[in-house]
Design a protein around this motif. Structure first.
Motif, mmCIF file in Angstrom:
data_model
loop_
_atom_site.group_PDB
_atom_site.id
_atom_site.type_symbol
_atom_site.label_atom_id
_atom_site.label_comp_id
_atom_site.label_asym_id
_atom_site.label_seq_id
_atom_site.Cartn_x
_atom_site.Cartn_y
_atom_site.Cartn_z
ATOM 1 N N VAL A 138 -0.863 8.119 -23.875
ATOM 2 C CA VAL A 138 -0.834 6.692 -23.552
ATOM 3 C C VAL A 138 -1.511 6.489 -22.208
ATOM 4 O O VAL A 138 -1.444 7.353 -21.325
ATOM 5 N N ASP A 139 -2.203 5.385 -22.083
ATOM 6 C CA ASP A 139 -2.786 4.991 -20.809
ATOM 7 C C ASP A 139 -1.780 4.106 -20.088
ATOM 8 O O ASP A 139 -1.211 3.180 -20.675
ATOM 9 N N VAL A 140 -1.550 4.393 -18.818
ATOM 10 C CA VAL A 140 -0.530 3.714 -18.020
ATOM 11 C C VAL A 140 -1.197 3.037 -16.831
ATOM 12 O O VAL A 140 -1.980 3.660 -16.110
ATOM 13 N N GLU A 141 -0.898 1.783 -16.626
ATOM 14 C CA GLU A 141 -1.432 1.047 -15.475
ATOM 15 C C GLU A 141 -0.459 1.205 -14.303
ATOM 16 O O GLU A 141 0.726 0.906 -14.420
ATOM 17 N N LEU A 142 -0.993 1.689 -13.174
ATOM 18 C CA LEU A 142 -0.143 2.016 -12.034
ATOM 19 C C LEU A 142 -0.652 1.363 -10.750
ATOM 20 O O LEU A 142 -1.860 1.167 -10.584
ATOM 21 N N PRO A 143 0.261 1.058 -9.831
ATOM 22 C CA PRO A 143 -0.159 0.540 -8.518
ATOM 23 C C PRO A 143 -0.625 1.691 -7.636
ATOM 24 O O PRO A 143 0.172 2.531 -7.223
ATOM 25 N N ILE A 144 -1.932 1.753 -7.368
ATOM 26 C CA ILE A 144 -2.503 2.844 -6.585
ATOM 27 C C ILE A 144 -3.444 2.269 -5.543
ATOM 28 O O ILE A 144 -4.346 1.495 -5.874
ATOM 29 N N ARG A 145 -3.226 2.650 -4.273
ATOM 30 C CA ARG A 145 -4.087 2.234 -3.163
ATOM 31 C C ARG A 145 -4.313 0.721 -3.128
ATOM 32 O O ARG A 145 -5.435 0.241 -2.984
ATOM 33 N N GLY A 146 -3.247 -0.029 -3.314
ATOM 34 C CA GLY A 146 -3.322 -1.479 -3.192
ATOM 35 C C GLY A 146 -3.893 -2.193 -4.394
ATOM 36 O O GLY A 146 -4.020 -3.422 -4.392
ATOM 37 N N GLY A 147 -4.235 -1.452 -5.453
ATOM 38 C CA GLY A 147 -4.781 -2.071 -6.654
ATOM 39 C C GLY A 147 -4.071 -1.557 -7.886
ATOM 40 O O GLY A 147 -2.995 -0.979 -7.811
ATOM 41 N N ARG A 148 -4.656 -1.791 -9.041
ATOM 42 C CA ARG A 148 -4.109 -1.305 -10.298
ATOM 43 C C ARG A 148 -5.113 -0.350 -10.924
ATOM 44 O O ARG A 148 -6.283 -0.692 -11.108
ATOM 45 N N GLN A 149 -4.678 0.873 -11.208
ATOM 46 C CA GLN A 149 -5.546 1.854 -11.831
ATOM 47 C C GLN A 149 -4.840 2.462 -13.038
ATOM 48 O O GLN A 149 -3.613 2.407 -13.155
ATOM 49 N N VAL A 150 -5.643 3.037 -13.918
ATOM 50 C CA VAL A 150 -5.121 3.570 -15.165
ATOM 51 C C VAL A 150 -5.145 5.095 -15.156
ATOM 52 O O VAL A 150 -6.129 5.699 -14.734
ATOM 53 N N ARG A 151 -4.053 5.688 -15.606
ATOM 54 C CA ARG A 151 -3.971 7.128 -15.774
ATOM 55 C C ARG A 151 -3.494 7.416 -17.203
ATOM 56 O O ARG A 151 -2.770 6.618 -17.800
ATOM 57 N N SER A 152 -3.881 8.579 -17.730
ATOM 58 C CA SER A 152 -3.518 8.967 -19.095
ATOM 59 C C SER A 152 -2.520 10.118 -19.065
ATOM 60 O O SER A 152 -2.697 11.073 -18.306
ATOM 61 N N TYR A 153 -1.492 10.025 -19.923
ATOM 62 C CA TYR A 153 -0.471 11.068 -19.991
ATOM 63 C C TYR A 153 -0.144 11.381 -21.445
ATOM 64 O O TYR A 153 0.040 10.478 -22.269
ATOM 65 N N ALA A 202 -3.035 17.436 -4.794
ATOM 66 C CA ALA A 202 -4.317 16.738 -4.626
ATOM 67 C C ALA A 202 -4.320 15.445 -5.426
ATOM 68 O O ALA A 202 -5.346 15.012 -5.928
ATOM 69 N N SER A 203 -3.146 14.819 -5.541
ATOM 70 C CA SER A 203 -3.008 13.617 -6.362
ATOM 71 C C SER A 203 -3.916 12.492 -5.892
ATOM 72 O O SER A 203 -4.079 12.260 -4.697
ATOM 73 N N ARG A 204 -4.532 11.808 -6.859
ATOM 74 C CA ARG A 204 -5.307 10.617 -6.566
ATOM 75 C C ARG A 204 -4.426 9.368 -6.654
ATOM 76 O O ARG A 204 -4.926 8.261 -6.694
ATOM 77 N N GLY A 205 -3.119 9.578 -6.661
ATOM 78 C CA GLY A 205 -2.168 8.474 -6.643
ATOM 79 C C GLY A 205 -1.369 8.324 -7.911
ATOM 80 O O GLY A 205 -0.280 7.750 -7.900
ATOM 81 N N GLY A 206 -1.880 8.841 -9.020
ATOM 82 C CA GLY A 206 -1.199 8.664 -10.294
ATOM 83 C C GLY A 206 0.107 9.416 -10.386
ATOM 84 O O GLY A 206 1.149 8.842 -10.720
ATOM 85 N N SER A 207 0.093 10.710 -10.086
ATOM 86 C CA SER A 207 1.319 11.489 -10.205
ATOM 87 C C SER A 207 2.361 11.038 -9.185
ATOM 88 O O SER A 207 3.561 11.038 -9.467
ATOM 89 N N GLU A 208 1.909 10.620 -8.004
ATOM 90 C CA GLU A 208 2.853 10.104 -7.005
ATOM 91 C C GLU A 208 3.538 8.840 -7.514
ATOM 92 O O GLU A 208 4.755 8.666 -7.356
ATOM 93 N N MET A 220 3.958 7.923 -10.640
ATOM 94 C CA MET A 220 4.838 8.245 -11.764
ATOM 95 C C MET A 220 6.127 8.906 -11.286
ATOM 96 O O MET A 220 7.217 8.644 -11.813
ATOM 97 N N HIS A 221 6.038 9.749 -10.270
ATOM 98 C CA HIS A 221 7.238 10.405 -9.750
ATOM 99 C C HIS A 221 8.142 9.426 -9.011
ATOM 100 O O HIS A 221 9.334 9.688 -8.840
ATOM 101 N N ALA A 222 7.593 8.316 -8.566
ATOM 102 C CA ALA A 222 8.395 7.319 -7.855
ATOM 103 C C ALA A 222 9.139 6.381 -8.790
ATOM 104 O O ALA A 222 9.978 5.592 -8.343
ATOM 105 N N LEU A 223 8.856 6.443 -10.085
ATOM 106 C CA LEU A 223 9.492 5.529 -11.039
ATOM 107 C C LEU A 223 10.991 5.805 -11.154
ATOM 108 O O LEU A 223 11.436 6.955 -11.135
ATOM 109 N N ALA A 224 11.736 4.729 -11.322
ATOM 110 C CA ALA A 224 13.183 4.837 -11.504
ATOM 111 C C ALA A 224 13.570 4.143 -12.809
ATOM 112 O O ALA A 224 12.831 3.296 -13.323
#
Length: 332
Positions: A43-58, A79-85, A87-91
């Motif tokens: 699934v492609d997931v839209e995440l808040p990364i670096r002040g914007g919205r970016q998509v990561r696939s899992y 070396a995360s580009r923001g996606g794994s961080e 996702m790990h912050a989700l509650a």
């Protein structure tokens, strides 16, 4: 990619979140528009990364309740580009915008034997495949590879489900995987021509398997893979990309891809998989000051050695002792 473009968009609510290995977080989403996720889907997931919205696939590890509950597992990358961080912050209780299941790594029907090779977090792409093969009564083997058992997710669960069909290779236990031995066993077996190998994990592991597969003259169409574009031979660092055709110079930070940096700078490029698989974002290398870190599986080893082109979505550059590496590219 600023928005989701593949499959339908829907709301996913986090209903479970827990660590299943050091640095690996299991996240279960309950989605609004369920559909069964076949083995090999993501699934492609839209995440808040670096002040914007970016998509990561899992990868979808498990699909339950007719696809209403989707299990993902994410490794926190140094070396995360923001996606794994993110996702790990989700509650539990948080909501995300996600796609329905997207198939880019299908499991075939009818092979004489199946070998599934998972390197580290690459296991997430193969859990559902192994379960499907067990239900079919297929001849299969699941090979799990990792640096340390404490960072390998689902090992105990998979051994309980598949028993002796699971082989575990752990570097710090003195049982590393010998790729030549693994592929040699496949090549020498009576059903070699009907054996399919599915792999997911670090680029180095998959390159070694691809090379050995070719050396043994095994059918290239019987080798299937899923990638994680963050895997590289060098640590990520800042570098500069020059585009003479656009009269532009763009700095690529260590936590962003060339593609993302160009998009943020307003330079339009073609892309699709964003994992170094499809080659749609291929660009010509005009000049390089430093070393290109090819992180794709689209180009052959010979093409990577010539370094005439690269995939914008995953490839990087590192300095050879200077301040910063630089790439001069021509976008096709």
């Amino acid at each position: 990619m600023a928005a989701l473009t593949r499959s339908h968009r829907q709301r996913g609510r986090v209903v479970e979140a827990e660590h299943v290995a050091d640095g690996v977080r299991r996240i279960v989403l309950e989605v609004d528009h369920p559909e069964p996720a076949s083995p090999g889907t993501h699934v492609d997931v839209e995440l808040p990364i670096r002040g914007g919205r970016q998509v990561r696939s899992y990868s979808v590890v498990r699909s339950e309740d007719g696809g209403r509950r989707l299990t993902l597992s994410v490794q926190l990358s140094p070396a995360s580009r923001g996606g794994s961080e993110a996702m790990h912050a989700l509650a539990v209780g948080e909501e995300l915008t996600v796609t329905g299941p997207v198939q880019s790594f299908p499991l075939s029907v009818g092979a004489g034997r199946y070998v599934l090779v998972a390197g580290g977090i690459g296991v997430t792409a193969l859990v559902a495949m192994a379960s499907a093969l067990r239900r079919r009564g297929a001849d299969y083997e699941l090979v799990l590879v990792g640096r340390s058992r404490r960072v390998m997710a689902y090992v105990d669960e998979l051994r309980a489900e598949h028993g002796e069909r699971v082989r575990v290779h752990v570097d710090d236990e003195g049982t590393p995987l010998s790729v030549p031995d693994l592929v040699g066993e496949i090549a020498s077996a009576p059903n070699a021509d009907t054996t399919e190998l599915y792999m997911c994990g670090p680029i180095g592991l998959m390159d070694a398997i691809r090379s050995s597969w070719t050396e043994h003259a095994l059918p290239p169409t019987s080798l299937r893979f899923e990638t994680f574009g963050s895997s590289g031979r060098f640590d990520a660092e800042d570098f500069v990309v020059r585009l003479p055709q656009h009269d532009r110079e763009v700095t690529v930070p260590r936590d962003a891809s060339i593609l993302e940096a160009l998009t943020a700078a307003g330079v339009e490029t073609l892309s699709d998989c964003r994992k170094g698989e499809c080659g749609l974002c291929l660009a010509k290398i005009v000049d390089v000051d430093g070393t290109v870190d090819h992180r794709d599986v689209f180009l052959s080893e010979a093409q990577k050695q010539r370094s005439n082109s690269l995939c914008l979505c995953v490839s990087r550059a590192v300095a050879d002792g200077g301040d910063r590496a630089s790439l001069t590219l021509h976008l096709t």
